[in-house]
Write a protein that holds these residues in place. Structure first.
Motif, PDB file in Angstrom:
ATOM      1  N   GLN A  30       1.775 -39.658 -14.477  1.00 27.18           N
ATOM      2  CA  GLN A  30       0.427 -39.330 -15.174  1.00 27.18           C
ATOM      3  C   GLN A  30       0.718 -39.825 -16.267  1.00 27.18           C
ATOM      4  O   GLN A  30       1.732 -39.590 -17.160  1.00 27.18           O
ATOM      5  CB  GLN A  30       0.386 -37.672 -15.075  1.00 27.18           C
ATOM      6  CG  GLN A  30       0.227 -37.326 -13.923  1.00 27.18           C
ATOM      7  CD  GLN A  30       0.091 -35.896 -13.820  1.00 27.18           C
ATOM      8  OE1 GLN A  30       0.720 -35.135 -14.597  1.00 27.18           O
ATOM      9  NE2 GLN A  30      -0.645 -35.176 -12.911  1.00 27.18           N
ATOM     10  N   ILE A  31      -0.322 -40.563 -17.079  1.00 30.42           N
ATOM     11  CA  ILE A  31      -0.192 -41.297 -18.511  1.00 30.42           C
ATOM     12  C   ILE A  31      -1.402 -40.532 -19.360  1.00 30.42           C
ATOM     13  O   ILE A  31      -2.497 -40.502 -18.973  1.00 30.42           O
ATOM     14  CB  ILE A  31      -0.084 -42.713 -18.178  1.00 30.42           C
ATOM     15  CG1 ILE A  31       0.884 -43.352 -17.264  1.00 30.42           C
ATOM     16  CG2 ILE A  31      -0.186 -43.353 -19.665  1.00 30.42           C
ATOM     17  CD1 ILE A  31       0.625 -44.753 -16.972  1.00 30.42           C
ATOM     18  N   SER A  32      -1.118 -40.325 -20.632  1.00 31.35           N
ATOM     19  CA  SER A  32      -2.159 -39.957 -21.598  1.00 31.35           C
ATOM     20  C   SER A  32      -1.777 -40.716 -22.673  1.00 31.35           C
ATOM     21  O   SER A  32      -0.796 -40.680 -23.188  1.00 31.35           O
ATOM     22  CB  SER A  32      -1.932 -38.436 -21.972  1.00 31.35           C
ATOM     23  OG  SER A  32      -2.754 -38.047 -22.862  1.00 31.35           O
ATOM     24  N   ASN A  33      -3.036 -41.511 -22.953  1.00 32.09           N
ATOM     25  CA  ASN A  33      -2.899 -42.381 -24.138  1.00 32.09           C
ATOM     26  C   ASN A  33      -3.924 -42.100 -25.084  1.00 32.09           C
ATOM     27  O   ASN A  33      -5.156 -41.896 -24.811  1.00 32.09           O
ATOM     28  CB  ASN A  33      -3.118 -43.881 -23.798  1.00 32.09           C
ATOM     29  CG  ASN A  33      -2.319 -44.366 -22.739  1.00 32.09           C
ATOM     30  OD1 ASN A  33      -2.546 -44.273 -21.626  1.00 32.09           O
ATOM     31  ND2 ASN A  33      -0.847 -44.422 -22.884  1.00 32.09           N
ATOM     32  N   THR A  34      -3.653 -41.709 -26.578  1.00 32.19           N
ATOM     33  CA  THR A  34      -4.348 -41.416 -27.423  1.00 32.19           C
ATOM     34  C   THR A  34      -4.405 -42.183 -28.566  1.00 32.19           C
ATOM     35  O   THR A  34      -3.217 -42.717 -29.091  1.00 32.19           O
ATOM     36  CB  THR A  34      -4.519 -40.095 -27.868  1.00 32.19           C
ATOM     37  OG1 THR A  34      -4.488 -39.307 -27.040  1.00 32.19           O
ATOM     38  CG2 THR A  34      -5.403 -39.781 -29.036  1.00 32.19           C
ATOM     39  N   PHE A  35      -5.507 -42.704 -29.236  1.00 35.93           N
ATOM     40  CA  PHE A  35      -5.791 -43.852 -30.298  1.00 35.93           C
ATOM     41  C   PHE A  35      -6.588 -43.167 -31.088  1.00 35.93           C
ATOM     42  O   PHE A  35      -7.724 -42.977 -30.844  1.00 35.93           O
ATOM     43  CB  PHE A  35      -6.020 -45.213 -30.222  1.00 35.93           C
ATOM     44  CG  PHE A  35      -6.118 -46.063 -31.284  1.00 35.93           C
ATOM     45  CD1 PHE A  35      -4.811 -46.659 -31.518  1.00 35.93           C
ATOM     46  CD2 PHE A  35      -7.055 -46.105 -31.864  1.00 35.93           C
ATOM     47  CE1 PHE A  35      -4.819 -47.309 -32.777  1.00 35.93           C
ATOM     48  CE2 PHE A  35      -7.143 -47.085 -32.903  1.00 35.93           C
ATOM     49  CZ  PHE A  35      -5.896 -47.839 -33.747  1.00 35.93           C
ATOM     50  N   SER A  36      -6.179 -42.648 -32.491  1.00 35.66           N
ATOM     51  CA  SER A  36      -7.279 -42.278 -33.417  1.00 35.66           C
ATOM     52  C   SER A  36      -7.270 -42.924 -34.693  1.00 35.66           C
ATOM     53  O   SER A  36      -6.055 -43.664 -35.111  1.00 35.66           O
ATOM     54  CB  SER A  36      -6.763 -40.683 -33.510  1.00 35.66           C
ATOM     55  OG  SER A  36      -5.513 -40.594 -34.108  1.00 35.66           O
ATOM     56  N   GLY A  37      -8.009 -42.711 -35.355  1.00 37.90           N
ATOM     57  CA  GLY A  37      -8.250 -43.081 -36.970  1.00 37.90           C
ATOM     58  C   GLY A  37      -8.936 -42.204 -37.710  1.00 37.90           C
ATOM     59  O   GLY A  37      -9.987 -41.559 -37.319  1.00 37.90           O
ATOM     60  N   SER A  38      -8.558 -42.063 -38.932  1.00 34.23           N
ATOM     61  CA  SER A  38      -8.994 -41.327 -39.868  1.00 34.23           C
ATOM     62  C   SER A  38      -9.142 -41.677 -41.367  1.00 34.23           C
ATOM     63  O   SER A  38      -8.519 -42.553 -41.649  1.00 34.23           O
ATOM     64  CB  SER A  38      -8.416 -39.821 -39.923  1.00 34.23           C
ATOM     65  OG  SER A  38      -7.157 -39.996 -40.250  1.00 34.23           O
TER      66      SER A  38
END
Length: 704
Positions: free
Chosen positions: A507-515
């Motif tokens: 199981q893979i969870s990838n998060t990319f965020s910018g602020s």
């Protein structure tokens, strides 16, 4: 402001039109982690419109963490700032200090002697009865009011148990660097928690923890050192804490209430590095040092009720009374006889808060639309000793109040698309009325892809020191300013999250965020004039500076059977315009790169968990005041690694955790400072930690 009200009215009108449709949406979503921060009611993390990061109870156990500072060292964008000379540890998020980051316990801001929710000493927050911790980055002014500019951290405590009796006792021994003995050196922690479920409705728990840090000598020689070479005392001050808590909870059908009480008693010892000599007819020739102790105590009362009104409306009301106070005891320590004299104690700082917050939601039958209205009333009494002219110490006591009202709506426009607008109005007794607004969006694509975005603006009110503090003595004039106005901020955030489940079980969870964050009217100490009578430069806090930040980060988790691996990275750029009315800093962006990783491997057959947590803190830069201009200061990068092995025995009744903190043995990091008008640089060091330490924790768990 008209635009904000119009936007909110349009969104609310659209929401109501959705409420007229009575179709039932069948959610196929499986509940995972349940979060409460920024939510109308507890719900799965996938349903949350905000990005919520969770620190689990398992992470807390793996780290053998006793206070919040032990945990937050490992998390992206968060920097723990310890001070060996004061014993305090505060938090910085995105380069903004602890005044912009709000710490809550069960959604209630936690008091300290210098503020409410912000500027909190992390080492004073005990984790003995914590279920998990939630972090939301970005402006949360609509939900949590003033000072929630860079984000909020919400500590969720345990309020129930599946057992009739739940008894937990533990002992933890830990070295401080290389220093350890059973009584005089190291860190010694004992805790006890007893919880009882009387029946399906009533639950009570009580707990206490003692944390005895015997200080860190490093290159110092302790309290009884006789030589006048400025090496007496400690590099890291000795500190002893006693934390206690009690809870009573009742839950039946849709009604629930709980009352929670917490207290903190802390003693910090300061030993002056200067040894002096004197003579008296009574004592003869003697050596002495002028030492002091800091006594801090905190009381926290919180009564919370949740239930239904008119068979549908959901209410949630809390009434809270808190107080934290610090006293200073000054005394003379006689080194030959090892006795004390001339002891004088006085209250130095205190903050007492009476507050209430409440919400009402679930106005519509259609689950695709929800509306929440709420209030927050705060009465805040502050006290501090300030230094006036001729070194005269004067007590200052002030009361600040705010009366806030907020409204928010959560709309499921479709099965995939949700929108959450909000608005807060804050009537201030000291300042002009303030406003906060936000709009958050979430869209669920196919194949586990989630898109989130948010906009928010908020405000930070000046703290007690900025308003009233004075340090006025010969040749110096640094004053507070009662005419300060709140700082205002605007933030934007977007993220993409992808869940992947493979046939192999991975199981893979990838998060990319910018602020992006923009703060106006920042408060800084600035030159205002030369006194015409004395020629002394006079400085005062004024609203003069500006701050901008952008951040790109990624967090990735991989799970396969009993193995969990997390890897994250962040690139942060900070621009600050610092203006002290004599010189102005360069406002170009300065960049920092951070990296973290962790792994946990569970061997069920052995009832053993191996875990490790790594954090790379990249080089940080900032402009600091020189003699004629602001110059660039750089702090070297550092690496932080913690590791542990946790094993259960005797049908999980006995648990042993063995591990090490700060395995790379970080103590001081270099700080270089560019010289003005030349290619040279000066260097110094900043104390970051007290080196590698080892710990052994023995815990007994009795569940009946």
């Amino acid at each position: 402001m008209k635009i904000k009200f119009t936007l909110f009215a349009v969104l609310l009108s659209s929401a109501y039109s959705f409420a007229q449709q009575r179709d039932t949406i069948k959610s196929q979503e499986k509940l995972s982690e349940v979060v409460v921060t920024g939510q109308f009611e507890p719900q799965s993390i996938k349903k949350s419109v905000f990005n919520v990061r969770v620190i689990s109870n398992q992470d807390i156990k793996n780290l053998a963490a006793n206070n919040l500072a032990d945990v937050l060292n490992q998390y992206l964008n968060i920097t723990v700032r310890p001070s060996g000379t004061t014993g305090r540890s505060t938090v910085s998020l995105f380069g903004l200090d602890a005044q912009y980051f709000k710490i809550l316990v069960d959604n209630i801001p936690l008091v300290n002697e210098a503020g409410l929710g912000n500027n909190t000493d992390l080492s004073q927050i005990n984790l003995n009865d914590v279920d998990h911790i939630e972090i939301v980055e970005g402006s949360m002014g609509v939900s949590y009011g003033a000072n929630a500019v860079s984000g909020v951290l919400n500590i969720i405590t345990k309020k129930s148990s599946k057992y009739k009796w739940d008894i937990n006792a533990s002992v933890q021994e830990e070295t401080v660097g290389k220093e350890f003995s059973l009584f005089d050196k190291g860190r010694h922690i004992q805790s006890l928690r007893v919880a009882h479920s009387f029946d399906q409705n009533w639950f009570v728990s009580v707990g206490a923890t003692r944390n005895d840090l015997q200080g860190f000598l490093n290159d110092r020689n302790g309290k009884n050192y006789l030589v006048s070479d400025f090496t007496r005392g400690y590099s890291w001050l000795p500190k002893e804490q006693l934390n206690g808590n009690a809870l009573i909870s009742y839950h039946k059908d849709n009604f629930r209430f709980f009352y929670k009480f917490e207290f903190l008693d802390e003693d910090v010892d300061y030993y002056n590095s200067t040894v002096q000599s004197n003579y008296s007819p009574t004592l003869g020739s003697y050596l002495y040092a002028d030492d002091k102790r800091y006594f801090t105590n905190r009381y926290f009362h919180n009564l919370n009720l949740t239930g239904l009104m008119f068979s549908q409306l959901t209410y949630n009301v809390s009434v809270t009374q808190q107080k934290q106070q610090r006293e200073i005891e000054n005394f003379r320590y006689y080194l030959y006889t090892r006795t004390e004299g001339m002891n004088v104690s006085e209250k130095d700082q205190s903050m007492e808060v009476l507050s209430s917050t409440g919400t009402l939601n679930n106005f519509f039958n259609d689950k695709r639309i929800d509306l929440q209205i709420g209030y927050e009333f705060v009465n805040n009494k502050g006290f501090a000793l300030v230094q006036k002219e001729n070194n005269i110490i004067t007590p200052v006591s002030k009361t600040l109040e705010n009366y806030d009202f907020f409204v928010s709506s959560e709309i499921m426009a479709t099965e995939r698309f949700s929108i959450k607008p909000g608005l807060r109005f804050s009537a201030q007794s000291k300042f002009d009325n303030q406003y906060a607004s936000s709009v958050a969006l979430r869209y669920l694509f196919d194949k586990g892809l989630e898109l989130r975005g948010s906009y928010g603006n908020g405000f930070r009110t000046p703290n007690f020191e900025e308003l009233y503090a004075n340090q006025i003595f010969d040749g110096h004039f640094f004053a507070g300013n009662e005419n300060l106005i709140p700082e205002t901020s605007t933030s934007y955030e977007a993220s993409v999250k992808k869940y992947t489940s493979l046939s192999s079980g991975l199981q893979i969870s990838n998060t990319f965020s910018g602020s992006y964050l923009d703060v106006d009217d920042r408060i800084d100490m600035a030159f205002i004039r030369n006194n015409p009578d004395t020629g002394t430069p006079e400085n005062q806090y004024i609203n003069i500076s500006k701050y901008r930040m952008w951040n790109f980060s990624t967090m990735n988790q991989f799970r396969l059977n009993n193995l969990t691996v997390n890897v994250g990275a962040a690139l942060v750029g900070v621009s600050q315009r610092i203006d002290n009315a004599i010189m102005v800093s360069d406002d170009r962006f300065l960049y920092t790169f951070n990296l973290n990783a962790s792994f946990s491997y569970n061997i069920p057959k052995w009832k053993t968990i191996f875990s490790a947590y790594y954090k790379y803190n990249g080089q940080t830069q900032q402009f600091v005041a020189g003699t004629s201009e602001y110059v660039l200061s750089k702090i070297d990068p550092s690496n932080w690694l913690d590791a542990s092995v946790r094993k259960n025995f005797f049908k999980d009744k006995f648990e042993v955790t063995l591990g090490a903190r700060n395995i790379f043995n970080i103590t001081d990091v270099n700080r270089t400072r560019s010289s003005e008008g030349a290619g040279h640089a000066t260097a110094s060091t900043t104390m970051l930690a007290y080196g590698r330490s080892y710990f052994l924790k023995l815990a007994y768990n009795l569940n009946l």
